[in-house]
Scaffold this motif. Sequence first.
Motif, short mmCIF file in Angstrom:
data_model
loop_
_atom_site.label_atom_id
_atom_site.label_comp_id
_atom_site.label_asym_id
_atom_site.label_seq_id
_atom_site.Cartn_x
_atom_site.Cartn_y
_atom_site.Cartn_z
N SER A 465 0.85 -1.19 0.00
CA SER A 465 0.00 0.00 0.00
C SER A 465 0.89 1.24 0.00
O SER A 465 2.04 1.20 0.45
CB SER A 465 -0.92 0.01 1.22
N ILE A 466 0.33 2.32 -0.54
CA ILE A 466 1.10 3.57 -0.59
C ILE A 466 0.23 4.76 -0.15
O ILE A 466 -0.99 4.71 -0.23
CB ILE A 466 1.66 3.85 -2.00
N HIS A 467 0.95 5.77 0.31
CA HIS A 467 0.32 7.05 0.63
C HIS A 467 0.87 8.05 -0.39
O HIS A 467 2.08 8.16 -0.58
CB HIS A 467 0.70 7.46 2.07
N ILE A 468 -0.05 8.77 -1.04
CA ILE A 468 0.38 9.69 -2.09
C ILE A 468 0.14 11.14 -1.64
O ILE A 468 -0.94 11.46 -1.13
CB ILE A 468 -0.42 9.46 -3.39
N LYS A 469 1.16 11.95 -1.83
CA LYS A 469 0.99 13.39 -1.60
C LYS A 469 1.68 14.12 -2.74
O LYS A 469 2.90 13.95 -2.93
CB LYS A 469 1.61 13.77 -0.24
N ASP A 470 0.89 14.84 -3.50
CA ASP A 470 1.39 15.52 -4.71
C ASP A 470 2.06 14.51 -5.62
O ASP A 470 1.44 13.52 -5.97
CB ASP A 470 2.32 16.67 -4.33
N ASP A 471 3.36 14.74 -5.94
CA ASP A 471 4.00 13.79 -6.86
C ASP A 471 4.90 12.79 -6.12
O ASP A 471 5.80 12.19 -6.69
CB ASP A 471 4.80 14.54 -7.93
N THR A 472 4.64 12.64 -4.81
CA THR A 472 5.47 11.72 -4.02
C THR A 472 4.59 10.61 -3.44
O THR A 472 3.48 10.87 -2.96
CB THR A 472 6.14 12.47 -2.85
N ALA A 473 5.10 9.40 -3.50
CA ALA A 473 4.39 8.27 -2.88
C ALA A 473 5.31 7.60 -1.87
O ALA A 473 6.52 7.48 -2.10
CB ALA A 473 3.95 7.28 -3.94
N GLN A 474 4.73 7.19 -0.77
CA GLN A 474 5.49 6.45 0.24
C GLN A 474 4.84 5.09 0.45
O GLN A 474 3.61 5.00 0.61
CB GLN A 474 5.52 7.23 1.56
N ILE A 475 5.67 4.06 0.45
CA ILE A 475 5.12 2.73 0.69
C ILE A 475 4.80 2.61 2.19
O ILE A 475 5.67 2.80 3.04
CB ILE A 475 6.11 1.64 0.24
N CYS A 501 2.80 4.16 -10.15
CA CYS A 501 3.37 5.50 -9.94
C CYS A 501 3.68 6.19 -11.27
O CYS A 501 3.40 7.38 -11.45
CB CYS A 501 4.65 5.39 -9.10
N ILE A 502 4.25 5.42 -12.18
CA ILE A 502 4.59 6.00 -13.49
C ILE A 502 3.30 6.47 -14.19
O ILE A 502 3.24 7.57 -14.72
CB ILE A 502 5.37 4.98 -14.35
N SER A 503 2.25 5.64 -14.12
CA SER A 503 0.99 6.00 -14.80
C SER A 503 0.35 7.25 -14.18
O SER A 503 -0.41 7.94 -14.83
CB SER A 503 0.01 4.84 -14.76
N LYS A 504 0.65 7.53 -12.91
CA LYS A 504 0.05 8.68 -12.23
C LYS A 504 0.98 9.89 -12.20
O LYS A 504 0.69 10.89 -11.54
CB LYS A 504 -0.32 8.32 -10.78
N GLY A 505 2.11 9.78 -12.85
CA GLY A 505 3.05 10.90 -12.89
C GLY A 505 3.78 11.15 -11.59
O GLY A 505 4.28 12.24 -11.34
N ILE A 506 3.83 10.13 -10.75
CA ILE A 506 4.56 10.28 -9.48
C ILE A 506 6.05 10.22 -9.77
O ILE A 506 6.52 9.37 -10.54
CB ILE A 506 4.11 9.18 -8.49
N THR A 507 6.80 11.12 -9.18
CA THR A 507 8.22 11.20 -9.51
C THR A 507 9.13 10.75 -8.37
O THR A 507 10.34 10.65 -8.53
CB THR A 507 8.60 12.65 -9.88
N LYS A 508 8.53 10.52 -7.19
CA LYS A 508 9.37 10.09 -6.07
C LYS A 508 8.65 8.96 -5.32
O LYS A 508 7.49 9.13 -4.91
CB LYS A 508 9.58 11.29 -5.13
N LEU A 509 9.33 7.84 -5.17
CA LEU A 509 8.75 6.71 -4.42
C LEU A 509 9.73 6.29 -3.32
O LEU A 509 10.88 5.93 -3.61
CB LEU A 509 8.47 5.53 -5.36
N ILE A 510 9.25 6.35 -2.08
CA ILE A 510 10.11 6.06 -0.92
C ILE A 510 9.54 4.87 -0.15
O ILE A 510 8.32 4.73 -0.03
CB ILE A 510 10.15 7.24 0.09
N ALA A 511 10.44 4.07 0.36
CA ALA A 511 10.03 2.98 1.27
C ALA A 511 10.85 3.13 2.54
O ALA A 511 12.08 3.04 2.50
CB ALA A 511 10.28 1.62 0.63
#
Lengths: 561, 99
Positions: A465-475, A501-511
């Motif tokens: 699962s992820i939490h999305i804020k603007d163009d950043t998602a956190q696992i 993430c790519i499909s939604k234009g997210i540019t930063k993914l952190i775990a």
Amino acid sequence: MQNKKEFSGIFISNFNLQNFTNYIDNDVGFPLIETELAPFGQVTNILLGAKNETKHDFGFIWTQPHAGFESFSKLMNGQMVSLSTILEEVDVFAEAVKKYSSFVKYLFIASWVLPAYYKGMGLLDLRNDYGISNCLMRMNLHLADRFSDKNNIFLLNSQKWIESAGEEAFSSKLWYLSKTPFVNVVFKEAMKDLKSALKTVTGNSKKLIILDLDDTLWGGIVGEVGWENLKLGGHDFAGESFVEFQTALKALKNRGILLAIVSKNEEVTALEAITKHPEMILKKEDFIAWEINWDDKSKNILNLLRKVNLGAQSVVFIDDNPVERARVRESIPDIFVPEWPKDSMHYVKTLHQLNCFDIAARTDEDLNRTELYQAESERSKLRSSLNSIDDWLVSLKTVVTIEKLSKANIQRAAQLLNKTNQMNLTTRRLSEAELSLWAKQEEHELWTFRVSDKFSDSGLTGIISIHIKDDTAQIVDFLLSCRVMGRKIEETMVRIVLQFCISKGITKLIAEYVPTNKNKPCFDFWKHKSGFIFNEEQNSFLWDFSNVFPDIPQIEIINNA
Amino acid sequence: MRDEIIAILLKVCNELNEQLKNKIEIGKGEQAPLFGKQGVLDSLGLVNLIVSAESEVEDKFGKSLMLTDGTSLPEANSPFRTIGSLAYYITDLLEDEKQ
């Protein structure tokens, strides 16, 4: 220094529960509980007046039926009251409890009992129309029925606590002096059940029983007397007790507890006894694995755990020999090695008293667990017969089905979230209701993963699962059952999130990795196999979107999300 | 008889300690404070002590014992000050009954 409490609970009652919470406050056994005692006699007000800011992990409601229900009290006083009137009152109580259950993760309700000395209608007490005990049984069953659609409400059988204290369970003197109806033995038993329940709902129940053979599963040393002369069944009290013990173990196996053997014997001789003895209740196929040889038992247990991919903290080891028990306890501290009676006639009772095999919900995965592990054993055999891991993975014909959280899978998803330890990035624990609520929020995305292959359907075994804020998602969650670890399912899960993430234009993914004493395998995966960049200072992993996550041709994906 | 009563009270206090934050100092033996200025028992603790002690004494001596007069709980300067003072009180009650 005060130890940190694992849970906080509120205790609600129409009598004085101070003795009960005093025991809980002073008990040092896991889990530690912070108690809040609600003012007694205010049950309905507390249940209906609860607000969202109630911060307790759980509630515990223990009431006396004659004090809580006017109609039942009238019946006890010899007035004629219809059962339907009484059950209507139970319905009102059940509704209040259900409402309150949305403010806590778990809600435990003690079943209703009357003092053993209370004779009710005597000979007529179990009559359908006016028997008081009959009515109370129906009230308890009605209450259980009303909670059948709520997975965070658990009705606890208080009759067991009462029985443990015998005839003196109810104390008139304590009642008149302090409005405490029960003696302290009852509260101690209730505390044991509550702690066991909390361990269960948070995935700390035991999953595997490792058994010795000689004088544990049967009487006698098979290598010396031969399988034909073992004490097992027949017209012999010791033989009968071993059969009963095996029957109790089989019942646990049928509920989803795994069985295995570690024994000092010749493997051929021991397996011959299991296969050929006509009174063996446990069959070879009831065991997921065995280590039968003359090596040190601790070494054999560790080998076996490696084979079945389980941690020692999930295991109970049962052996009649105190020397072996001490040796295993010393060398594998996480394993639970209970003291075991010398007399086999106490085995069944001791097994039941271990109080560590409860389940919070029964899912298909639980019922088929032994078969799932046996399939894993077939996979391992196949793996050792093939040259490379890739060849092995291709030969497994693994299919991963991705689904969103739904009514159909929420129960299993919550169960997995609360019991997975090893491959778990953050070890977040949530009740079913909390998980459902969390997943519904717009900024959250959650996928579940079902895994099957040519040997078996392992069911829902992964969540990300992820939490999305603007163009950043956190696992937020990344967890996978140990049953399917190391079969590229981890990589598949990461790939699915990256594609999203790519499909939604997210540019930063952190775990962000939250270490526990059990989840190092998860760290190892993220560090060595995820392709993410590790930030040691922040204990987190970052994906570089200029990279391309490799294909996983060994896995067939069905995306129903 | 008094030694047996002391043994009973030590056992009762030991069990009671399982639910007390501030424990009864059983190591002090007869001098261990129970209730009152120096004592660790609150009113519920005292009730627990009374009920358990009565039950244990009855089991041991086969005699029914009533440590409260039925009107109110004991005051701070009562026989419930220490294990020793309570043992004297119980011994007296049992011996009075004999006569």
